[in-house]
Design a protein around this motif. Sequence first.
Motif, short mmCIF file in Angstrom:
data_model
loop_
_atom_site.label_atom_id
_atom_site.label_comp_id
_atom_site.label_asym_id
_atom_site.label_seq_id
_atom_site.Cartn_x
_atom_site.Cartn_y
_atom_site.Cartn_z
N THR A 1 9.81 5.12 0.38
CA THR A 1 8.00 4.77 0.62
C THR A 1 7.32 5.33 -0.96
N GLY A 2 6.80 5.18 -2.15
CA GLY A 2 6.10 5.88 -3.21
C GLY A 2 6.80 5.89 -4.69
N ASP B 1 0.75 -1.25 0.45
CA ASP B 1 -0.30 -0.02 -0.01
C ASP B 1 0.80 1.18 -0.12
N HIS B 2 1.85 1.26 0.80
CA HIS B 2 2.93 2.73 1.15
C HIS B 2 3.79 2.29 0.13
#
Length: 478
Positions: free
Chosen positions: A388-389, A267-268
């Motif tokens: 992240t991302g 999710d992250h």
Amino acid sequence: MQTTHTPAPNTRSSATGKDYRQPFLVITFLFFMWGFITVMNDVLINSFEKIFKLSALQQSLIQLCFFGAFFIISLLYFLISARSGKDPVNQIGYKNGMAISLAISGVGCMSFYPAAQTASYGVFLLALFVLATGVTLLQICANPYAALLGAPETASSRLNLAQGLNSLGTTVGPLIGVLLIFRVFSNGVATSVSVGKTYLLYGVIFLVLALVVRFTSLPLFQNNEKIEKGWGVLKFKHLRLGALAIFFYVGAEVSVGSWLVKFLMLDHISGLSRESANYFLAYYWGGLMIGRLMGTVSLGKAKASTKYIMMALISLGVFAFIYLITGIKKDEGNITLQLLAFDNVGVFLLFLSLNYFAFLWGKSSPSRSLSIFSVIIIALLLIVILGTGKLAFWAVISIGLFNSIMWSNIFTMAIKDLGKYTSQGSSLLVMAIVGGAILPPLQSIIIDQGFIQLSFLVPLVSYFYILYYGAVGYKPKA
């Protein structure tokens, strides 16, 4: 992944000067097919997880079974040559060897269909082992055959071109596999039947290729000379360290490819669905194609200014190809083009630029380039583990760009100055591909504990060793 088996030093074509374009065209398609079928393992891992409710460790048995076959078959090949002093492929001829290898691969693929009827994971793994046996033998036959199809001084160029076709197979393989398994033979959800039908189709293609090779007029290139007996090849330190480098490289490359989809689904990171995440395997494996083709130009004899322009055009041209083919989707029975928003691939373009300059910094030196590319991958993996991302998303995918030259550079340095031991040394390096069977399961143990990002410490350690080999370990000792 690409492997090379070097022919005996005295092997020569008896028809020098002939036009070998047609035979070479046939051989390059073989390179394409084994790249295509090898990368399908990544799609299988993510398909079987839901079909059989597998843990990460159970999923990793796919790579263990496939690359374990490389080790077992190559070890047998090495033992036969060491004891008899004869190269088995030279005895039967490369053409016959390739036809037999393709037939075994075809039988392995077609065995997926009865495995689907039993819905047994174990039977699927057995079929995969048979398939991998054929692919291993095919690589042992086809690499030296491609080198022999023309003048000896241009053999390296032919192999680089063939390897580029191999990378094309690894690029389009996930896309076609996802389309067949998730859409053509099912309604959006992978099933054992859809996997079985997909591999049945692949099996037919392999058997047709076996017939094409067997009945096409191809040079035989058969050599009955004896090679060196015994275990003397093990006295070369740079070969032993090179085999370990191959072990870690193949293990790391396969580990990243195996768990890339699971990472992208976090999710992250992106929160993509399984089917959507599978499409990005094309960018990871396509990166190897970009790098290999750029490496071909970098090692060529053109002027420096011409090389730089050609390398830039190849990089952008192949990226455009990947960008377009990943936009092809099958939705409600219709084939559509759904391109990513261009700003979504901006980070990948930055890494593409870094790849270009890394080639320039490498100055066509195998050891220097290996060291530079290893440092960059180590930095990318640190981003994967800690980030992240979008940055972490494209960092893990961009590792493929910098994996591109590692096999060929390690292999070239490891067999340097082996002389009469070259053939045995090549078999030893092929055995080291077993890293692809061992490191993914090690990473899976960490994944099963819920630490997907931390699991990439396993390939991180591998690239530190590869950095050591590119800086120091490659140097032959008197």
